[in-house]
Write an enzyme that holds these catalytic residues in place. Structure first.
Site, PDB file in Angstrom:
ATOM      1  N   CYS A 113     -13.169  17.393   6.591  1.00  0.00           N
ATOM      2  CA  CYS A 113     -12.029  17.550   7.518  1.00  0.00           C
ATOM      3  C   CYS A 113     -12.379  17.193   8.961  1.00  0.00           C
ATOM      4  O   CYS A 113     -11.486  16.973   9.777  1.00  0.00           O
ATOM      5  CB  CYS A 113     -11.474  18.961   7.431  1.00  0.00           C
ATOM      6  SG  CYS A 113     -10.835  19.351   5.804  1.00  0.00           S
ATOM      7  N   HIS A 243      -6.999  19.691  13.799  1.00  0.00           N
ATOM      8  CA  HIS A 243      -6.999  19.527  12.344  1.00  0.00           C
ATOM      9  C   HIS A 243      -6.044  20.558  11.771  1.00  0.00           C
ATOM     10  O   HIS A 243      -6.012  21.706  12.219  1.00  0.00           O
ATOM     11  CB  HIS A 243      -8.423  19.739  11.808  1.00  0.00           C
ATOM     12  CG  HIS A 243      -8.458  19.867  10.314  1.00  0.00           C
ATOM     13  ND1 HIS A 243      -7.864  18.947   9.479  1.00  0.00           N
ATOM     14  CD2 HIS A 243      -8.995  20.829   9.504  1.00  0.00           C
ATOM     15  CE1 HIS A 243      -8.050  19.325   8.227  1.00  0.00           C
ATOM     16  NE2 HIS A 243      -8.722  20.461   8.215  1.00  0.00           N
ATOM     17  N   ASN A 273      -2.797  20.037   4.394  1.00  0.00           N
ATOM     18  CA  ASN A 273      -4.110  19.669   4.928  1.00  0.00           C
ATOM     19  C   ASN A 273      -4.524  18.325   4.323  1.00  0.00           C
ATOM     20  O   ASN A 273      -4.845  18.250   3.144  1.00  0.00           O
ATOM     21  CB  ASN A 273      -5.124  20.768   4.582  1.00  0.00           C
ATOM     22  CG  ASN A 273      -6.518  20.480   5.111  1.00  0.00           C
ATOM     23  OD1 ASN A 273      -6.810  19.361   5.533  1.00  0.00           O
ATOM     24  ND2 ASN A 273      -7.379  21.487   5.083  1.00  0.00           N
TER      25      ASN A 273
HETATM   26  O1  UT7 Z   1      -9.778  22.305   6.198  1.00  0.00           O
HETATM   27  C1  UT7 Z   1     -11.009  22.787   5.795  1.00  0.00           C
HETATM   28  C2  UT7 Z   1     -11.166  24.210   6.104  1.00  0.00           C
HETATM   29  N1  UT7 Z   1     -10.320  25.006   5.259  1.00  0.00           N
HETATM   30  C3  UT7 Z   1      -9.734  26.071   5.732  1.00  0.00           C
HETATM   31  O2  UT7 Z   1      -9.866  26.320   6.914  1.00  0.00           O
HETATM   32  C4  UT7 Z   1      -8.954  26.941   4.795  1.00  0.00           C
HETATM   33  C5  UT7 Z   1      -9.119  28.351   5.202  1.00  0.00           C
HETATM   34  N2  UT7 Z   1      -8.516  29.309   4.267  1.00  0.00           N
HETATM   35  C6  UT7 Z   1      -7.172  29.541   4.187  1.00  0.00           C
HETATM   36  O3  UT7 Z   1      -6.387  28.837   4.762  1.00  0.00           O
HETATM   37  C7  UT7 Z   1      -6.740  30.751   3.426  1.00  0.00           C
HETATM   38  O4  UT7 Z   1      -7.873  31.532   3.089  1.00  0.00           O
HETATM   39  C8  UT7 Z   1      -5.928  30.455   2.141  1.00  0.00           C
HETATM   40  C9  UT7 Z   1      -4.557  29.927   2.527  1.00  0.00           C
HETATM   41  C10 UT7 Z   1      -6.649  29.453   1.283  1.00  0.00           C
HETATM   42  C11 UT7 Z   1      -5.713  31.728   1.347  1.00  0.00           C
HETATM   43  O5  UT7 Z   1      -5.056  32.695   2.157  1.00  0.00           O
HETATM   44  P1  UT7 Z   1      -5.642  34.174   2.287  1.00  0.00           P
HETATM   45  O6  UT7 Z   1      -4.742  34.900   3.180  1.00  0.00           O
HETATM   46  O7  UT7 Z   1      -7.089  34.048   2.690  1.00  0.00           O
HETATM   47  O8  UT7 Z   1      -5.466  34.738   0.840  1.00  0.00           O
HETATM   48  P2  UT7 Z   1      -6.565  35.369  -0.140  1.00  0.00           P
HETATM   49  O9  UT7 Z   1      -7.300  34.280  -0.834  1.00  0.00           O
HETATM   50  O10 UT7 Z   1      -7.329  36.434   0.576  1.00  0.00           O
HETATM   51  O11 UT7 Z   1      -5.610  36.115  -1.185  1.00  0.00           O
HETATM   52  C12 UT7 Z   1      -4.758  37.208  -0.803  1.00  0.00           C
HETATM   53  C13 UT7 Z   1      -3.890  37.556  -1.971  1.00  0.00           C
HETATM   54  C14 UT7 Z   1      -4.651  37.740  -3.277  1.00  0.00           C
HETATM   55  O12 UT7 Z   1      -4.005  38.753  -4.036  1.00  0.00           O
HETATM   56  P3  UT7 Z   1      -4.598  40.259  -4.067  1.00  0.00           P
HETATM   57  O13 UT7 Z   1      -5.992  40.104  -4.604  1.00  0.00           O
HETATM   58  O14 UT7 Z   1      -4.561  40.715  -2.637  1.00  0.00           O
HETATM   59  O15 UT7 Z   1      -3.648  40.948  -4.968  1.00  0.00           O
HETATM   60  C15 UT7 Z   1      -4.454  36.414  -3.978  1.00  0.00           C
HETATM   61  O16 UT7 Z   1      -4.537  36.523  -5.379  1.00  0.00           O
HETATM   62  O17 UT7 Z   1      -2.946  36.503  -2.214  1.00  0.00           O
HETATM   63  C16 UT7 Z   1      -3.042  36.052  -3.563  1.00  0.00           C
HETATM   64  N3  UT7 Z   1      -2.789  34.626  -3.600  1.00  0.00           N
HETATM   65  C17 UT7 Z   1      -1.586  34.088  -3.798  1.00  0.00           C
HETATM   66  N4  UT7 Z   1      -0.382  34.636  -4.022  1.00  0.00           N
HETATM   67  C18 UT7 Z   1       0.666  33.796  -4.171  1.00  0.00           C
HETATM   68  C19 UT7 Z   1      -3.702  33.636  -3.416  1.00  0.00           C
HETATM   69  N5  UT7 Z   1      -3.071  32.447  -3.500  1.00  0.00           N
HETATM   70  C20 UT7 Z   1      -1.772  32.704  -3.735  1.00  0.00           C
HETATM   71  C21 UT7 Z   1      -0.651  31.886  -3.909  1.00  0.00           C
HETATM   72  N6  UT7 Z   1       0.555  32.473  -4.130  1.00  0.00           N
HETATM   73  N7  UT7 Z   1      -0.709  30.532  -3.861  1.00  0.00           N
END
Ligand code: UT7
Length: 316
Positions: A113, A243, A273
């Site tokens: 990225c 980005h 992204n």
């Molecule tokens: O460009 C290169 C660098 N990349 C980045 O900077 C990406 C950085 N990361 C992110 O943008 C975020 O971490 C994500 C968007 C990928 C994920 O968001 P998050 O707020 O960190 O969610 P999480 O992975 O901590 O998950 C929170 C909850 C979980 O459920 P529980 O365990 O709290 O019940 C996940 O299972 O959200 C759930 N979840 C979803 N629910 C509905 C994870 N993905 C989804 C989804 N739809 N697509």
């Protein structure tokens, strides 16, 4: 000639659109969750047979228009990409062929990225040292081709596209300062392993939450590092052109700059992204909508797999 100045901008997005509603049909998610957690509403993705070099070439053509004289003055092609058409040759060589340019060097830069910032810093060094005078710099990626659409926490993010700029040697700024950096210690947090699961293409594996925290902290530091010794302060920056990884990361960086979101070019809602393409796509959007004006100061910054990160402070 002390500086590298942007003289042309181009972009290309594949026609096919994948909306959050479409993703609701693939796995258990909701438009509301995706928009709240990422800011994304849709992303463009390549059609069957459409390659990263097709996107890169289209963006280059958009930058060049019908200016053959500009095209024939290009003396280096750099393409930032993580999703080349083939392991080799490079996308840059394919672009050279498609543009029908002969006898100039062309190579790819792989910094995920942060790739566009790495490519820009490379172009700037070649120009400042007097080796080349006009360089085509492209960021192009087809992230959908390395996305696992059974991994809902990851598949929501990625899109495809390409953006291009032409930089030339100038007595006026131009690129004022670049920073590039890396830390290979945490590669397992964001990577595409070489070994594929049986009969499956290799796909992105990311521990999103951990990457998110490191990205916010790193980008926070890079704002100070970029401004230090540059002769500019936060208040001098007209536009943040970041980005596009997650709207919450963009908001955190804007806050660090004491900047309202009205001065941040946001495309993540429409593009997702697009990795190395995201900054040049956002830059194009800012220029072509007339928001970024000639003479203004912009800060571009990125963080990605590697980890790699970087920034460019540029007078447009
Ligand atoms: O460009 C290169 C660098 N990349 C980045 O900077 C990406 C950085 N990361 C992110 O943008 C975020 O971490 C994500 C968007 C990928 C994920 O968001 P998050 O707020 O960190 O969610 P999480 O992975 O901590 O998950 C929170 C909850 C979980 O459920 P529980 O365990 O709290 O019940 C996940 O299972 O959200 C759930 N979840 C979803 N629910 C509905 C994870 N993905 C989804 C989804 N739809 N697509």
């Amino acid at each position: 000639m002390k500086f590298s100045k942007f003289v042309a901008y181009g972009s290309y997005l594949p026609k096919k659109i994948l909306t959050n509603k479409d993703l609701e049909q693939i796995f258990d998610t909701s438009d509301e969750w995706i928009q709240t957690r990422t800011g994304i509403q849709q992303r463009h993705i390549v059609e069957e047979g459409q390659k990263t070099s097709d996107l890169a070439f289209a963006a280059a053509q958009d930058a060049l228009g019908d200016n053959d004289s500009l095209k024939n003055q290009i003396d280096l092609i750099l393409v930032a990409t993580t999703t080349p058409d083939k392991i080799f040759p490079s996308v840059a060589c394919a672009v050279q062929r498609k543009l029908n340019l002969k006898n100039i060097p062309a190579f790819d830069i792989q910094a995920v990225c942060s790739g566009f910032i790495y490519a820009l810093a490379t172009a700037d060094s070649f120009i400042r040292s007097g080796v080349y005078k006009k360089i085509l710099v492209i960021g192009a990626d087809s992230m959908s081709t390395i996305t696992d659409y059974s991994d809902r926490s990851n598949a929501i993010l990625w899109g495809d596209g390409a953006g291009a700029v032409i930089v030339e040697a100038s007595d006026e700024p131009g690129i004022i300062k670049n920073i590039i950096n890396s830390n290979g210690e945490h590669e397992e947090l964001l990577h595409v392993p070489r070994e594929s699961k049986e009969n499956q293409p290799n796909t992105i594996e990311m521990q999103g939450n951990a990457v998110f925290k490191i990205a916010v902290n790193t980008l926070d530091q890079i704002v100070d590092e970029t401004l230090k010794g540059s002769g500019y302060e936060k208040k001098d920056i007209d536009w943040l052109v970041p980005h596009q990884a997650n709207i919450r990361i963009l908001q955190a960086t804007a806050k660090k700059l004491d900047m309202s979101m009205d001065h941040v070019i946001v495309t993540i809602n429409k593009h997702g992204n697009t990795s190395a393409a995201s900054i040049p796509l956002a830059l194009n959007e800012g220029i072509k909508t007339g928001r970024i004006q000639k003479g203004q100061l912009i800060l571009m910054e990125a963080f990605g797999g590697g980890f790699t990160w970087g920034s460019s402070l540029v007078r447009i």
